[in-house]
Design an enzyme around this catalytic site. Structure first.
Site, short mmCIF file in Angstrom:
data_model
loop_
_atom_site.label_atom_id
_atom_site.label_comp_id
_atom_site.label_asym_id
_atom_site.label_seq_id
_atom_site.Cartn_x
_atom_site.Cartn_y
_atom_site.Cartn_z
N LYS A 255 35.94 40.75 50.31
CA LYS A 255 37.40 40.91 49.88
C LYS A 255 37.29 42.53 50.12
O LYS A 255 38.33 43.15 50.67
CB LYS A 255 37.79 40.48 48.49
CG LYS A 255 38.07 38.96 48.66
CD LYS A 255 38.28 38.22 47.12
CE LYS A 255 38.40 36.92 47.29
NZ LYS A 255 38.33 36.03 46.26
N GLN B 47 38.08 36.82 39.79
CA GLN B 47 37.34 36.16 40.56
C GLN B 47 36.99 34.83 39.89
O GLN B 47 36.51 35.02 38.60
CB GLN B 47 36.18 36.71 41.27
CG GLN B 47 35.03 35.95 42.20
CD GLN B 47 35.98 35.38 43.20
OE1 GLN B 47 36.37 36.33 44.08
NE2 GLN B 47 35.89 34.17 43.77
N ASP C 89 46.75 36.02 44.27
CA ASP C 89 46.38 34.55 44.36
C ASP C 89 47.63 33.61 44.33
O ASP C 89 46.96 32.46 44.55
CB ASP C 89 45.26 34.33 43.24
CG ASP C 89 44.02 34.43 43.51
OD1 ASP C 89 43.63 34.24 44.90
OD2 ASP C 89 42.87 34.71 42.98
#
Ligand code: NDP
Length: 297
Positions: free
Chosen positions: A55, A99, A122
């Site tokens: 990422k 994460q 997200d």
């Protein structure tokens, strides 16, 4: 005679998304805004580390401001909440991602709820899930479902009125994908199946589009798919392979070799949904940066 399936190239479609994003990022920078993404990693899980690295790399390739926050495995819940709060208030950061999975002392859902929903790229914050259910386009849709939709659109699959059977009901993939596909304007007829579903094969055989997101290597066999269906394989599963350099290889939830001949279009693993997930994360970050400009005093 078996169909000649079209193998949907997720990497090529992701590149198309990046080309669009580069133009948008250039325009935003010209207006004084560099989109910024912060990725928070707690602990040293190797797979999570690899995801965070990719990422960060993609952010840099696109010219985004990237912050990689690596915290020790014994980071406490209050410490992590404090870091999230700092990022919530950092004007250079438009998107924040913690994460998954965090170490066991961390209550992941409390962390997600602590995110500023306007930075929740997200799309897991309850407000963004609610916006998805309501059809409010100002929210963030989780990246993998968004990537699946884009793959279908770019591949010319007619979604409106089509029967899509989604295998799996997780909050990361199955459930938000079902909400997305049934939205007005997208207009699929959606069936969601899961581990308690009776007659799963019969139901998925009725689908125009099968999306497999269950985390079981090669679960979807020829008997689950009708002739001429489209098949999207979200699964990423490690299977032991002594001949592979790392001792394992990645396979999807679909038994590709037997399902592909029945399909008109199918995604491979790797190289299908995976590249789209990260592309949609970048896209959500750019969307967050754009939205921040209209909110700024
Ligand atoms: P979860 O384990 O959270 O959810 C799996 C879902 O599949 C559950 O709803 C479960 O049912 C259902 N399920 C499991 N086994 C069966 C079965 N035998 N028959 C029917 N349904 C079953 O997984 P995720 O949604 O997080 O991930 C699914 C897969 O997608 C994994 O392989 C993961 O690695 C991959 N993935 C890939 C991404 C990408 O970028 N390509 C991103 C995210 C995930 P129940 O609810 O009843 O338990």
């Amino acid at each position: 005679m078996p169909n000649e399936p079209k193998v949907i190239d997720g990497r090529a479609i992701a590149e198309k998304v990046y080309a669009e994003l580069r133009r948008e990022i250039t325009a935003l920078k010209a207006q004084g805004t560099t989109p910024g993404l912060a990725v928070v990693l707690v602990g040293d899980d190797p797979a999570s580390r690899a995801y965070v690295r990719s990422k960060d790399k993609m952010c840099r390739e696109l010219g985004l401001h990237s912050v990689k926050l690596e915290l020790p495995a014994d980071t406490s819940q209050p410490e992590l909440l404090a870091r999230v709060d700092e990022l919530n208030h950092d004007p250079a950061i438009h998107g924040i991602l913690v994460q998954s999975p965090p170490p066991k002392q961390i209550d992941e859902s409390a962390i997600v709820r602590a995110l500023d929903p306007a930075k929740d790229v997200d799309g897991f914050h309850p407000l963004n899930i609610a916006k998805l259910a309501l059809g409010d386009a100002s929210g963030f849709v989780p990246c993998t479902p968004l990537g699946c939709l884009r793959l279908l659109k770019e591949s010319g699959v007619a979604i409106s009125g089509a029967h899509v059977v989604v295998l799996g009901r997780s909050m990361i993939v199955g459930k938000p994908l079902a909400l997305l596909l049934m939205q007005k304007g997208i207009d699929a007829t959606v069936t969601v199946v899961h581990s308690r579903t009776r007659n799963l094969a019969e139901i998925s055989r009725a689908a125009d589009v099968v999306v497999a997101a269950i985390g079981q290597a090669g679960f979807v066999r020829a008997e689950h798919v009708r002739e001429g269906a489209v098949v999207i394989d979200v699964g990423i599963n490690r299977v032991e392979d002594g001949a592979a350099p790392r001792g394992y290889r990645l396979v999807g939830d679909v038994a590709f070799d037997e399902v592909a001949p029945k399909s008109v279009a199918i995604t491979p693993v790797p190289g299908g949904v995976g590249p789209m997930t990260i592309a949609m994360l970048m896209s959500n970050t750019v969307k967050a940066a754009k939205a921040s400009r209209t909110r700024s005093p």
